[in-house]
Design a protein around this motif. Structure first.
Motif: not given
Length: 495
Positions: A225, A278, A281-282, A358
């Protein structure tokens, strides 16, 4: 015969020696190095210098306050990659310009603050001269370098050192102290011309180490990611085509920091600005290009970045920036143009783009957030609110992608960052690293002067209050500017 020769010699007129002075040498040194614009406020002891510079073909823009002139010089440096020049009088004028000099250094903008000053012998004995102050000592902690020139023959060297310090490595602010007595110093004109220095290769390329490039690409290959963050250093580098090629070849979603918006259009398929929370964080691997993990990115840790462990790749010209907040797994030290070119070359022809699942997840989140925001931007509420007003300005900017968008304030700044899309690089200018208010009018004036483009300044009412008198400067020079003030009668009221 000898006596006759002596008489004849005595009768012959002496050849007049051509002379020059400190005023002219400073002016010629600036022109020799392509520094053709000065922002400042006239006054003793630099009044005559301003007049003479103007007569010699240098653009001299006179402001109502030195801080606004300094902010103009700072952003001129960002836009042109040449040091912006601010000229002030001594003591209080110098102090007014010093805020902008520190701001330039913090934001890595090349700028030279030139101030007249009292004579050393009086200052050092504290004998109470007009506007007496040890300006060099005060400036040193707040800028990248500080120099004082005491002799006319050293003017060329002094300015050359200031230019190199301002633009080489990580750019920043430089102070150049010119005592009043220096301007009136007289010397032989030919010797004066020879003393001037044309700076060669002031900001040489800094090529990254091959091992650093390989390490960074190896970390990137292992990412599930990945995310790219573009900072204003990437915008300053003017390596727009190479950065775009890197982003598109990698297939990695990217988030532009506010002054990096437009290196690729905010409407680009890989832009994750609308899904910022998002992706921060990911993500599992984050490549920073000309961005610092300071407060604007929550120092690279905490709730903003989520619980999953992350690996950071950082591209920066300053080695000391690495590991400043979190461990950097792959530091790439060098100028951004050279680093991005090396990364592209290292990717080769068979580079595998970022994982499709992703990219799809990021796209879906971005489109969801954009759809949620759309009705708010179309509202016609009475009284008007931030979203409705910024929705209108968003359309105005889309129709005029070449215009410069200057933005400051509290809510006015925070909301505009996410709402107003940019389409071309270096078109959005805002408060930068310190989040300081009062930059708006100075930035706007320099943007209009340096680019020749129209400027839209969107200001909070409090922010405008810091620099509003510069409206007179804008009108006096008939600059192509529109100033929009969001008046919520306070700071962070949100009404």
């Amino acid at each position: 015969m000898a006596e006759a020769a002596v008489k004849e010699s005595a009768a012959a007129p002496e050849t007049e020696q051509e002379l020059t002075d400190g005023f002219n040498l400073v002016i010629e040194a600036l022109k020799l190095n392509g520094l053709d614009t000065i922002y400042g406020v006239p006054g003793i002891p630099i009044t005559d210098f301003g007049r003479m510079a103007q007569a010699a073909g240098i653009r001299v823009l006179s402001f109502r306050h030195e801080q606004n002139a300094g902010y103009a010089a700072a952003i001129a440096g960002f836009l042109t990659k040449k040091p912006g020049v601010c000229l002030t009088v001594s003591a209080p004028g110098f102090l007014n310009g010093l805020t902008a000099l520190a701001h330039a250094t913090t934001n890595c903008f090349p700028m030279i603050l030139i101030s007249g000053s009292s004579e050393r012998e009086v200052v050092d004995l504290q004998q109470g001269d007009y506007e007496e102050m040890d300006q060099l000592a005060i400036a040193k902690p707040l800028c990248k370098a500080a120099f004082r020139v005491l002799h006319a023959a050293d003017i060329g060297i002094g300015l050359a050192r200031a230019i190199r310090a301002a633009v080489s490595g990580r750019p920043g602010g430089v102070y150049l102290d010119l005592p009043a007595k220096l301007f009136g110093q007289v010397m032989d004109a030919e010797k004066g011309r020879k003393s001037l220095v044309k700076v060669i290769d002031a900001a040489p390329a800094q090529i990254p180490a091959p091992d650093a490039i390989k390490r960074a690409l190896d970390v990137l290959k292992g990412a599930k990611r990945p995310l790219i963050i573009l900072g204003k250093g990437a915008a300053y580098a003017q390596a727009d085509d190479a950065i775009r090629a890197l982003v598109e070849k990698s297939g990695i979603p990217y988030v532009p920091m506010s002054m990096a918006k437009g290196i690729l259009p905010d409407t680009h398929a890989q832009c994750a600005g609308a899904a910022r929370s998002t992706v921060l964080k990911d993500s599992d691997v984050v490549m920073l290009i000309g961005a610092r993990l300071n407060w604007l990115l929550s120092h690279g840790k905490g709730k903003t970045w989520g619980d999953a462990p992350k690996k950071f790749i950082q591209v920066d010209i300053e080695p000391k920036e690495m590991d400043s907040n979190v461990e950097i797994a792959a530091p790439v030290v060098g100028d951004i143009g050279s680093c991005v070119a090396a990364l592209l070359a290292g990717m080769g022809e068979k580079w595998t783009a970022a994982p499709a699942d992703w990219s799809k997840a990021v796209t879906a989140k971005r489109e969801e957030n954009v759809a949620k925001m759309a009705p708010r931007l179309m509202n016609n509420n009475s009284p008007m609110d931030y979203h409705g007003a910024l929705g209108v300005l968003r359309t105005i900017v889309k129709e005029r992608p070449d215009a410069i968008f200057v933005n400051e304030g509290a809510n006015t700044l925070d909301l505009a960052r996410g709402i107003v899309d940019m389409y071309k690089p270096r078109k959005r200018l805002d408060v930068g690293t310190w989040g300081v208010m009062g930059i708006g009018m100075g930035y706007s004036i320099a943007a209009a002067i340096e680019t020749g483009k129209p400027v839209l300044a969107v200001e909070g009412d409090s922010a405008f209050g810091f620099s509003g008198m510069a409206i007179e400067t804008i009108c006096r020079y008939e600059l192509p500017m529109c100033v929009v003030i969001f008046n919520n009668a306070g700071i962070y009221r949100g009404t």
